[in-house]
Design a protein around this motif. Structure first.
Motif, PDB file in Angstrom:
ATOM      1  N   TRP A   1       0.848  -1.186   0.000  1.00  0.00           N
ATOM      2  CA  TRP A   1       0.000   0.000   0.000  1.00  0.00           C
ATOM      3  C   TRP A   1       0.887   1.240   0.000  1.00  0.00           C
ATOM      4  CZ3 TRP A   1      -5.110   0.011   3.110  1.00  0.00           C
ATOM      5  CH2 TRP A   1      -5.774   1.236   2.955  1.00  0.00           C
TER       6      TRP A   1
ATOM      7  N   ALA B   1      -3.539   5.314  -1.370  1.00  0.00           N
ATOM      8  CA  ALA B   1      -4.936   5.051  -1.738  1.00  0.00           C
ATOM      9  C   ALA B   1      -5.818   5.647  -0.645  1.00  0.00           C
ATOM     10  CB  ALA B   1      -5.209   3.556  -1.883  1.00  0.00           C
ATOM     11  N   ASN B   2      -7.036   6.004  -1.022  1.00  0.00           N
ATOM     12  CA  ASN B   2      -7.972   6.573  -0.053  1.00  0.00           C
ATOM     13  C   ASN B   2      -8.603   5.513   0.833  1.00  0.00           C
ATOM     14  OD1 ASN B   2      -7.678   9.305  -0.816  1.00  0.00           O
ATOM     15  ND2 ASN B   2      -8.924   8.905  -2.630  1.00  0.00           N
TER      16      ASN B   2
ATOM     17  N   GLU C   1     -10.362   0.722  -2.453  1.00  0.00           N
ATOM     18  CA  GLU C   1      -9.831   1.390  -3.642  1.00  0.00           C
ATOM     19  C   GLU C   1      -8.501   0.762  -4.065  1.00  0.00           C
ATOM     20  OE1 GLU C   1      -7.779   5.599  -4.072  1.00  0.00           O
ATOM     21  OE2 GLU C   1      -9.970   5.804  -3.899  1.00  0.00           O
ATOM     22  N   LEU C   2      -7.625   0.527  -3.104  1.00  0.00           N
ATOM     23  CA  LEU C   2      -6.324  -0.057  -3.403  1.00  0.00           C
ATOM     24  C   LEU C   2      -6.475  -1.448  -4.009  1.00  0.00           C
ATOM     25  CD1 LEU C   2      -3.122   0.281  -2.837  1.00  0.00           C
ATOM     26  CD2 LEU C   2      -3.611  -1.429  -1.100  1.00  0.00           C
TER      27      LEU C   2
ATOM     28  N   GLN D   1       0.519   2.392 -10.819  1.00  0.00           N
ATOM     29  CA  GLN D   1      -0.481   3.401 -10.474  1.00  0.00           C
ATOM     30  C   GLN D   1      -1.770   3.053 -11.217  1.00  0.00           C
ATOM     31  OE1 GLN D   1       0.568   7.474 -11.310  1.00  0.00           O
ATOM     32  NE2 GLN D   1      -1.418   8.226 -10.600  1.00  0.00           N
TER      33      GLN D   1
ATOM     34  N   GLU E   1      -5.201   8.467  -7.882  1.00  0.00           N
ATOM     35  CA  GLU E   1      -4.701   8.656  -6.520  1.00  0.00           C
ATOM     36  C   GLU E   1      -4.336   7.339  -5.861  1.00  0.00           C
ATOM     37  OE1 GLU E   1      -7.236  11.153  -4.175  1.00  0.00           O
ATOM     38  OE2 GLU E   1      -7.498  12.591  -5.807  1.00  0.00           O
ATOM     39  N   THR E   2      -4.069   6.322  -6.661  1.00  0.00           N
ATOM     40  CA  THR E   2      -3.766   4.995  -6.129  1.00  0.00           C
ATOM     41  C   THR E   2      -2.433   4.504  -6.683  1.00  0.00           C
ATOM     42  OG1 THR E   2      -6.131   4.501  -6.047  1.00  0.00           O
ATOM     43  CG2 THR E   2      -4.626   2.640  -5.884  1.00  0.00           C
ATOM     44  N   TRP E   3      -1.523   4.205  -5.781  1.00  0.00           N
ATOM     45  CA  TRP E   3      -0.236   3.616  -6.133  1.00  0.00           C
ATOM     46  C   TRP E   3      -0.047   2.382  -5.265  1.00  0.00           C
ATOM     47  CZ3 TRP E   3      -0.915   8.839  -5.520  1.00  0.00           C
ATOM     48  CH2 TRP E   3      -0.573   9.644  -6.579  1.00  0.00           C
TER      49      TRP E   3
END
Length: 170
Positions: free
Chosen positions: A85, A88-89, A93-94, A154, A158-160
């Motif tokens: 992780w 990620a929000n 989502e992740l 990615q 907003e997710t890596w």
């Protein structure tokens, strides 16, 4: 079908700042972590791994070091992969981005890892004999050879996430 974000469905392992390490259960007592009387501890050796993954000798086996950054990490058995992780929000989502990330990842060179069986993932600063006192995760692997590849992906704006995938070799 189990959703990743269901309570208790997925365990995350965190580090105090250094790399995480997956040590075969059979050689856990040989991993001294940051303890030890030598000038370079096992933890120091893990910190010296250059790249996203690397192997270190432990007893008569080898441990897999998850380098790069000390991201929270879980194991997804259905993908044979550790997921890290990075950003990620939410967990949902992740993890919803994992299938696309696996399909589109720009993988680094593979390493070959000989595994005698189950491994334990934990903070490399801890001695293997003390894993009961810290966050750790037992990963039930079949004995044999595995190709290990890693990538940072990615899957969303907003997710890596980091991926370390294990593929059993015939």
């Amino acid at each position: 079908m189990v959703r990743y974000a269901d309570p208790g469905a997925l365990e995350w392992v965190e580090s105090g700042g250094g790399p995480l390490i997956a040590v075969p259960e059979t050689v856990l007592p040989f991993w001294a972590g940051a303890d030890g009387e030598e000038t370079a501890s096992d933890y120091d050796r893990a910190c010296e791994v250059d790249g996203v993954v690397g192997l270190l000798p432990v007893g008569d086996s080898a441990a897999l070091v998850l380098g790069d950054e000390p991201a929270s990490t879980a194991y997804l058995p259905e993908h044979g992969a550790f997921v890290r992780w990075c950003a990620a929000n939410s967990e949902d989502e992740l993890l919803s981005g994992v299938p696309a990330a696996l399909a589109t990842a720009d993988w680094e060179n593979e390493v070959r890892w000989e595994v005698p069986g189950a491994v334990v993932l934990f903070d490399s600063a801890w001695p293997g004999s003390e894993t009961g006192r810290t966050d750790c995760l037992k990963v039930p692997l079949q004995p044999g050879s595995y190709a290990v590849r890693a990538a940072n992906v990615q899957p969303g704006p907003e997710t890596w996430l980091g991926l370390v995938q294990l593929r059993r070799l015939g």
